[in-house]
Design a protein around this motif. Sequence first.
Motif: not given
Length: 366
Positions: A260, A263-264, A286-287, A289-290, A293
């Motif tokens: 989690e 993601k940031h 949920d992959t 976003r990773i 990015n």
Amino acid sequence: MKAVAVYPAARTVKVIDIDEPRLISPTQVKLRILEVGVCGTDKEICAWEYGTPPAGKDHFVLGHESLGEVVEVGSAVEDLRPGDLVVSTVRLPCIDPACTPCRAGHYDFCMTGKYSEHGIKDLDGFMTELVIEERHNLHPVPRELRDVAVLVEPLTIAEKSLIEIREIQDRLPWGGGRHRAVVLGSGPVGLLGAMALVNAGFETYVYSRAPKPNAKAAVAEAVGARYISSEQTPIEQMAEQVGNIDLIYEAAGAPQFAFEVLKHLGSNGIYVFTGVPRGQAPVEFDTERIMYNMVLKNQVVLGVVNAGPQAFDNAVRDIGVFAARWPQALRAIITGRFPLEAFHDPVMGKAGGIKNVIEIAQAVRL
Ligand SMILES: [Zn+2]
Ligand SMILES: [Zn+2]
């Protein structure tokens, strides 16, 4: 002499009597063990998650985070004397001639998996009174670090990470700039990691569960890191507060939380995993976003298992730096010292605190 021995097949951990070891080669050193740190690895071994005895034996001596005092040296050892303090390497190389990293002295990058580790895999550990070690596996420690040098081994994880991080950052030709690091977790690996990152010039945040005030947050803030509680501050809000996260140093071992936070990670960011998760149930994740990015922000994700000789030498150096810079905060990481016979509470997890240590002998000044 006494030793804390693990019997995996019988699922028993107990204090046993073993014979005193003797030097059998001129390059060996006999050590009196002063202290052995206890960590999650020891607890997992004693929960039967892993840990293997040397070939042909049904038990092995526990303990890998050592501080020893030299009592005798082989005839070929010229640079150590009785009374010197040393920390032993944990991992020894495999013997496969085709294992390039082991043959080059980088056994922490072993490719065969046939390496051995004191107190963990195929080798006896250090929770005993006397041990024999080869000179080249020993890292001398200044005597004034006697009361904190048991933290050298757990610091090697951060030191190896810093070696890797520098290599990766150096690929960016403009270098330098302001670097913000987020440490996940505030156990000994996290707190020592925060010290190493502050010391390396990172603006450092420690993101961990418990709300302030607590003893771990106090250590983090005493060294100049900012402590944020994940119970009080959701991940999105933490990321907003920090700004572009250049480095995430994961030391919590909780996979869902770790991903989690991934993601940031910021632009050109580096994510270092150091925790070893055990027995977690699979979760949906949920992959997108990773992956999005990682590509659009040139991110690097790496795992780090400790540690090679360079990381040990850097850790000895930096424990000295930390002891001078933050004497109280460094000492505050060691929250309990137990005699060998009382191994049960620290090893079986009943003792709380940050880092618990088995105290085996007092140093004798020669
Ligand atoms: Zn450990
Ligand atoms: Zn190898």
